[in-house]
Structures are given as C-alpha cells and as structure tokens.
Design a protein around this motif. Structure first.
Motif, PDB file in Angstrom:
ATOM      1  N   THR A 118      17.258  -0.240 -16.598  1.00 29.07           N
ATOM      2  CA  THR A 118      17.960  -0.799 -17.759  1.00 29.07           C
ATOM      3  C   THR A 118      17.002  -1.578 -18.653  1.00 29.07           C
ATOM      4  O   THR A 118      17.104  -1.556 -19.875  1.00 29.07           O
ATOM      5  CB  THR A 118      19.076  -1.763 -17.279  1.00 29.07           C
ATOM      6  OG1 THR A 118      19.700  -1.205 -16.142  1.00 29.07           O
ATOM      7  CG2 THR A 118      20.083  -2.024 -18.364  1.00 29.07           C
ATOM      8  N   THR A 119      16.086  -2.300 -18.019  1.00 29.44           N
ATOM      9  CA  THR A 119      15.205  -3.222 -18.724  1.00 29.44           C
ATOM     10  C   THR A 119      13.877  -2.581 -19.126  1.00 29.44           C
ATOM     11  O   THR A 119      13.285  -2.960 -20.142  1.00 29.44           O
ATOM     12  CB  THR A 119      14.910  -4.448 -17.811  1.00 29.44           C
ATOM     13  OG1 THR A 119      16.098  -4.787 -17.105  1.00 29.44           O
ATOM     14  CG2 THR A 119      14.449  -5.637 -18.625  1.00 29.44           C
ATOM     15  N   PRO A 152      12.900   0.194 -20.580  1.00 29.65           N
ATOM     16  CA  PRO A 152      12.638   0.753 -21.912  1.00 29.65           C
ATOM     17  C   PRO A 152      12.222  -0.297 -22.951  1.00 29.65           C
ATOM     18  O   PRO A 152      11.385  -0.009 -23.803  1.00 29.65           O
ATOM     19  CB  PRO A 152      13.977   1.400 -22.299  1.00 29.65           C
ATOM     20  CG  PRO A 152      14.654   1.686 -21.007  1.00 29.65           C
ATOM     21  CD  PRO A 152      14.241   0.576 -20.092  1.00 29.65           C
ATOM     22  N   SER A 153      12.789  -1.512 -22.865  1.00 31.58           N
ATOM     23  CA  SER A 153      12.414  -2.528 -23.859  1.00 31.58           C
ATOM     24  C   SER A 153      10.949  -2.922 -23.678  1.00 31.58           C
ATOM     25  O   SER A 153      10.219  -3.098 -24.664  1.00 31.58           O
ATOM     26  CB  SER A 153      13.342  -3.748 -23.774  1.00 31.58           C
ATOM     27  OG  SER A 153      13.335  -4.318 -22.489  1.00 31.58           O
ATOM     28  N   HIS A 192      24.691   0.591 -15.842  1.00 36.46           N
ATOM     29  CA  HIS A 192      23.723   0.347 -16.919  1.00 36.46           C
ATOM     30  C   HIS A 192      22.353   0.949 -16.632  1.00 36.46           C
ATOM     31  O   HIS A 192      21.621   1.300 -17.557  1.00 36.46           O
ATOM     32  CB  HIS A 192      23.671  -1.142 -17.256  1.00 36.46           C
ATOM     33  CG  HIS A 192      24.958  -1.601 -17.884  1.00 36.46           C
ATOM     34  ND1 HIS A 192      25.430  -2.876 -17.801  1.00 36.46           N
ATOM     35  CD2 HIS A 192      25.900  -0.895 -18.578  1.00 36.46           C
ATOM     36  CE1 HIS A 192      26.609  -2.948 -18.428  1.00 36.46           C
ATOM     37  NE2 HIS A 192      26.902  -1.756 -18.887  1.00 36.46           N
ATOM     38  N   VAL A 193      21.990   1.074 -15.362  1.00 35.70           N
ATOM     39  CA  VAL A 193      20.803   1.871 -15.021  1.00 35.70           C
ATOM     40  C   VAL A 193      21.065   3.313 -15.450  1.00 35.70           C
ATOM     41  O   VAL A 193      20.229   3.975 -16.074  1.00 35.70           O
ATOM     42  CB  VAL A 193      20.508   1.804 -13.501  1.00 35.70           C
ATOM     43  CG1 VAL A 193      19.562   2.917 -13.072  1.00 35.70           C
ATOM     44  CG2 VAL A 193      19.930   0.449 -13.117  1.00 35.70           C
ATOM     45  N   ALA A 225      23.043   4.372 -17.787  1.00 40.37           N
ATOM     46  CA  ALA A 225      23.036   4.533 -19.249  1.00 40.37           C
ATOM     47  C   ALA A 225      21.662   5.052 -19.685  1.00 40.37           C
ATOM     48  O   ALA A 225      21.539   5.843 -20.609  1.00 40.37           O
ATOM     49  CB  ALA A 225      23.334   3.206 -19.935  1.00 40.37           C
ATOM     50  N   ILE A 226      20.633   4.630 -18.989  1.00 40.32           N
ATOM     51  CA  ILE A 226      19.267   5.064 -19.311  1.00 40.32           C
ATOM     52  C   ILE A 226      18.932   6.382 -18.606  1.00 40.32           C
ATOM     53  O   ILE A 226      18.526   7.344 -19.248  1.00 40.32           O
ATOM     54  CB  ILE A 226      18.221   3.985 -18.900  1.00 40.32           C
ATOM     55  CG1 ILE A 226      18.519   2.640 -19.587  1.00 40.32           C
ATOM     56  CG2 ILE A 226      16.801   4.471 -19.202  1.00 40.32           C
ATOM     57  CD1 ILE A 226      18.446   2.619 -21.091  1.00 40.32           C
ATOM     58  N   ILE A 285      29.928   5.178 -21.802  1.00 39.29           N
ATOM     59  CA  ILE A 285      28.545   4.738 -21.983  1.00 39.29           C
ATOM     60  C   ILE A 285      27.550   5.779 -21.448  1.00 39.29           C
ATOM     61  O   ILE A 285      26.534   6.064 -22.080  1.00 39.29           O
ATOM     62  CB  ILE A 285      28.290   3.389 -21.239  1.00 39.29           C
ATOM     63  CG1 ILE A 285      29.113   2.253 -21.865  1.00 39.29           C
ATOM     64  CG2 ILE A 285      26.813   3.038 -21.215  1.00 39.29           C
ATOM     65  CD1 ILE A 285      28.709   1.862 -23.272  1.00 39.29           C
ATOM     66  N   LYS A 303      25.852   9.186 -20.416  1.00 30.68           N
ATOM     67  CA  LYS A 303      25.828  10.621 -20.701  1.00 30.68           C
ATOM     68  C   LYS A 303      25.086  11.328 -19.556  1.00 30.68           C
ATOM     69  O   LYS A 303      24.254  10.713 -18.887  1.00 30.68           O
ATOM     70  CB  LYS A 303      25.083  10.893 -22.006  1.00 30.68           C
ATOM     71  CG  LYS A 303      25.687  10.196 -23.213  1.00 30.68           C
ATOM     72  CD  LYS A 303      24.943  10.628 -24.469  1.00 30.68           C
ATOM     73  CE  LYS A 303      25.393   9.843 -25.676  1.00 30.68           C
ATOM     74  NZ  LYS A 303      24.734   8.537 -25.793  1.00 30.68           N
ATOM     75  N   GLY A 336      21.495  10.912 -19.961  1.00 33.74           N
ATOM     76  CA  GLY A 336      21.040   9.537 -20.127  1.00 33.74           C
ATOM     77  C   GLY A 336      20.646   9.268 -21.571  1.00 33.74           C
ATOM     78  O   GLY A 336      21.024  10.002 -22.476  1.00 33.74           O
ATOM     79  N   ASN A 337      19.879   8.217 -21.787  1.00 38.15           N
ATOM     80  CA  ASN A 337      19.380   7.905 -23.123  1.00 38.15           C
ATOM     81  C   ASN A 337      17.986   8.538 -23.241  1.00 38.15           C
ATOM     82  O   ASN A 337      16.997   7.992 -22.760  1.00 38.15           O
ATOM     83  CB  ASN A 337      19.325   6.382 -23.320  1.00 38.15           C
ATOM     84  CG  ASN A 337      18.840   5.999 -24.707  1.00 38.15           C
ATOM     85  OD1 ASN A 337      18.123   6.749 -25.370  1.00 38.15           O
ATOM     86  ND2 ASN A 337      19.229   4.824 -25.159  1.00 38.15           N
ATOM     87  N   ARG A 389      15.978   9.014 -25.644  1.00 41.91           N
ATOM     88  CA  ARG A 389      14.955   8.278 -26.389  1.00 41.91           C
ATOM     89  C   ARG A 389      14.310   7.197 -25.496  1.00 41.91           C
ATOM     90  O   ARG A 389      13.095   7.014 -25.500  1.00 41.91           O
ATOM     91  CB  ARG A 389      15.609   7.632 -27.615  1.00 41.91           C
ATOM     92  CG  ARG A 389      14.662   7.509 -28.774  1.00 41.91           C
ATOM     93  CD  ARG A 389      15.328   6.875 -29.953  1.00 41.91           C
ATOM     94  NE  ARG A 389      16.232   7.773 -30.666  1.00 41.91           N
ATOM     95  CZ  ARG A 389      16.894   7.413 -31.757  1.00 41.91           C
ATOM     96  NH1 ARG A 389      16.774   6.178 -32.233  1.00 41.91           N
ATOM     97  NH2 ARG A 389      17.682   8.262 -32.377  1.00 41.91           N
ATOM     98  N   ALA A 390      15.144   6.521 -24.723  1.00 40.25           N
ATOM     99  CA  ALA A 390      14.633   5.489 -23.810  1.00 40.25           C
ATOM    100  C   ALA A 390      13.770   6.121 -22.714  1.00 40.25           C
ATOM    101  O   ALA A 390      12.704   5.592 -22.357  1.00 40.25           O
ATOM    102  CB  ALA A 390      15.798   4.721 -23.188  1.00 40.25           C
ATOM    103  N   VAL A 397      10.284   6.935 -24.206  1.00 39.16           N
ATOM    104  CA  VAL A 397       9.338   5.807 -24.340  1.00 39.16           C
ATOM    105  C   VAL A 397       8.876   5.330 -22.969  1.00 39.16           C
ATOM    106  O   VAL A 397       7.701   4.979 -22.788  1.00 39.16           O
ATOM    107  CB  VAL A 397       9.891   4.596 -25.149  1.00 39.16           C
ATOM    108  CG1 VAL A 397      10.038   4.921 -26.615  1.00 39.16           C
ATOM    109  CG2 VAL A 397      11.172   4.042 -24.580  1.00 39.16           C
TER     110      VAL A 397
END
Lengths: 74, 364
Positions: free
Chosen positions: B143-144, B146-147, B192-193, B195-196, B248, B250, B253-254, B256-257, B260
């Motif tokens: 979750t964290t 990607p930032s 939330h993990v 979600a990525i 939330i 898919k 996942g995300n 784009r995240a 990166v």
C-alpha cells in the motif's frame, strides 16, 4: 498502517489535488497513481491517492449483499 | 448517502451473522486468518468476534508493517540519527524498539527525528533545509511502497535518501500455510494492499493450497461478508479467490502503481521480526537509484538485532499462534503507555488494538 481514507476531489492541479475528507477537512494529496477528476472519490494513504472509488461497484456491492441475504433466507 | 450507511448497518450485520451461523461447520472449528492491522481494528472495535459462532475463529496474521520491521533496521535508523542525519518517519515507527533504543529515545537524547504524514512531506523538508541531510524511513507493505517509488523516481534533492524497509504480504501468507499447526481454513486478504497488487498474487492460495481467499474491505459489513463468503466456499467444498471489495480492488490492481514500484525497486529476501528471513519478501532500491539508498550513502549496515525481549511473545502474536491476552506480559509489564514488544507499539499492532478495546474483548 495500510489505513486509507476516502476523500472527494475538489480541485486537480497536475500531479496534486485538493481533497475533502468531509466536514471541511481539506488536504493536498498526490494523484500521480490514479486517473481522477473533480467530484470523484479517491482512497488516500499517506498523502497519496492510491485508487479511485468505483461508485457503480459500491452500489452493486450493496445490492449483491442484499441478493445473497435474500437467497439465504429462502 | 443512505446507501453509504449500509456499510455499518446493524440490522444488515445481524442478518449476515445469521447466515454465518447457518454455514458454520456442524462439528469441528474453522480458523480464518486476516493479515491486516486495519482488519484487526475493525473486528475488535466493532466486536465482530462476538457475532461469530464459537467454532468460527478469526485470527490476526502478520498484518502490521511496523511490527514486523526487524530491530536491525530500527538500529540502522538510530545510527543515522546519531550521525546527525534528520530521520523522518511515520508516527507509528517512532516507538518501535530497536536493539538498544527506539527512534523516540534517540530523539530524546538529542537526535533530529521528525514524524511526517507521508514521504512527500519529508522530501519537501529536505528541499527547504538544503544544509541538512534527510533520510525517510520507508516502512509499509505494498500500500505504501508506491509513494516511496514515485518520490525516488522523481529526482529528490541531493540531501535526501531512503532507508527502505518495505515488505510484501503474499510471501508472509504463504509462510503461514507452511506452519502446519496453525490449521488455517481460509484467508481474508487485505483490501488496501490488494488495491495496489490486485487479485492475481493470491491465485496460488486456492489453486495450490485449496485455501478459500476473499479480498475484503474495512467496514464491519465488509469483514462479516468475507467470513460468510469463506464459510460458503467451505460448505460447498470449493476453494475460490473472491473479491468482496470490488468498489476499490480491480483484478489487475493499480497498474500505474505497480509500474512505478517495479521501476524503483527490486524484490529481495528480507528479515521479519519474530518470523525470520523470508525469500522474495522485501524491496530494495534498484541499482540505478543507489545514490538515494541511505545504507550505501552513509555506510550503515546492521545484520542482526535483538528482535524479541525475554518474556515477550510478540513472535507468537505476529503469526496468530496466540492471542495477545495469552502473553504473560499483556497489560501487565507491556502496556500502550510502556510497550515492551513491537505489537503493542503501532496503532495497528494486534496487542495494541486489543489493549485499546479490552472491554469489548472481555464481553465477547
């Protein structure tokens, strides 16, 4: 720590957006990881929007719950 | 708005609880495992265990990223702070015990340790104070990460580097299945993990281990629904991967995240507090971003730390082997005000969650 909070996008400015967590709590977050526009709800974690909330899916989830439960009652 | 409130609707919760009763096994017990501190918070805060039949147990696995960072990596952060580097971290990281001291104790002794809301704030500080060296202590699961990746790829200032301690969840879930005596019957996978990372990394659990796996959100109805969906699979004699949190998460996942993350990090083996070394379970900055690796930049490498103090049973709490109140120190020598083990430190540590809602636990 994987806590993430939904917030409504108020303004988008390149990689940054102003979001509203409700009750007037506004904050600038980074939106490079998502596609978003004003009015969308995004899920915010540690200053980053990590996903856009799919409103259609949210409503479908609720109707799915209702269906599952109705089926269970028969 | 009315629909939004359904996520915490007590009547809906009761109806799902009745369904759970119906699909609970007639004999024997089932043990479902989640791997997320926020799930433990929802379950404990809303007293959801009290709605479950006696033979349906939900246990907490290694879902607190602060709790599982080994002492050696706290020691590295403390060493950096002692070298005069400004160490920035999440609030949860401040009191996690190192071998000798926590970052909070280092701060009390005069080191410059600053809590930030996210990595962007740390980069901003470094831009403002160009005469100081800044390190961001990058903890957290997928979750964290990607930032951290976005900032690492975004050309941070020269006086900024990362102490990367990110860990990956699926290898820890696989480890739990290897512990034969844990006897898990299903996974509630972290929303939330997911979600990525999306759904795909969990495919092996139903396929290889015949383990029902449901990705779930964090409202009380989400968690109850996940329990129901797993029990339904068990009653059907099937093991499937299902997504309860489709608003939330898919399938892919995300992307784009994930992109990166893969550009910034390489996957490597990593130590987990109370667990030991897990292959392919940690992230490190890629070779081309080495200049931003605080370990390289300042020559800080701690191989081994003191993870668990004598008498502390964090290592058993982390893998869900015992409940917090089965540890002899729980709420005696170890309290939120004076934590001994890492699980009592973070607001998402299992012991801390239980300590804060002790009354609810006793009622159930």
């Amino acid at each position: 720590m994987c806590l993430a909070i939904p917030a409504r996008v108020v303004r988008v400015d390149g990689s940054k957006a102003q979001v509203d967590f409700g009750e007037g709590v506004l904050r600038e977050v980074n939106v490079t990881l998502v596609d978003t526009k004003v009015g969308d709800y995004v899920l915010v974690h540690a200053g980053y929007a990590i996903e856009t909330v799919d409103e259609k899916e949210a409503l479908e989830t609720i109707s799915l719950w209702n269906e599952v439960l109705a089926a269970g009652k028969q | 708005m009315a629909e939004k409130l359904r996520f915490r609707d007590p009547d809906l919760a009761k109806t799902i609880a009745q369904q759970i009763q119906k699909f609970a096994p007639k004999d024997g017990t089932v043990k479902l495992c989640h791997v997320c501190g926020t799930h433990e918070w929802t379950i404990t805060h809303y007293g959801l265990r009290s709605l479950l039949p006696r033979n349906v147990e939900v246990i907490a696995g290694p879902g607190c990223p602060v709790c599982i960072v080994p002492a050696a990596e706290i020691d590295e952060a403390v060493q950096l702070a002692h070298k005069g580097v400004v160490v920035t971290c999440f609030g949860d990281a401040l009191r996690v015990p190192g071998s000798e001291m926590s970052l909070l104790e280092a701060k009390a002794a005069g080191a410059d340790v600053r809590v930030v809301y996210g990595v962007s704030d740390a980069v901003e500080m470094a831009r403002r104070e160009r005469d100081r060296e800044f390190v961001f202590f990058a903890m957290g699961f997928e979750t964290t990460a990607p930032s951290t990746a976005v900032e690492a790829l975004g050309k941070p200032p020269e006086n900024f580097s990362f102490l990367v301690s990110h860990r990956l969840i699926p290898p820890a879930m696989e480890l739990l299945l290897g512990l034969g005596d844990l006897n898990i019957s299903g996974f509630i996978a972290p929303g939330h993990v997911s979600a990525i990372i999306g759904m795909k990394p969990y495919e092996l659990f139903p396929r290889v281990y015949r383990m029902p796996t449901v990705v779930a959100g964090f409202e009380p109805i989400d968690v109850l629904m996940a329990v129901y969906m797993i029990l339904k699979q068990l009653s059907d004699g099937a093991a499937r991967l299902e997504n309860e949190y489709s608003r939330i998460v898919k399938w892919e996942g995300n992307t784009r995240a994930l992109d990166v993350m893969s550009r910034a990090f390489a996957v490597t083996g990593g130590n987990w507090r109370g667990i030991g070394r897990l292959p392919d379970s940690a992230l490190k900055l890629r070779e081309e971003l080495k200049e931003y690796d605080a370990r390289e930049k300042f020559g800080v490498h701690v191989e081994q730390g003191r993870d668990i103090l004598l008498g502390c049973e964090c290592h058993l709490v982390i893998i869900g082997k015992i409940k917090p109140d089965e540890c002899p120190m729980f709420m005696k020598a170890c309290t939120p005000a004076k934590p001994v083990g890492a699980c009592m430190v973070s607001s998402e540590g299992t012991c801390r969650v239980w300590a804060k809602t002790a009354a609810t636990q006793r009622v159930s």
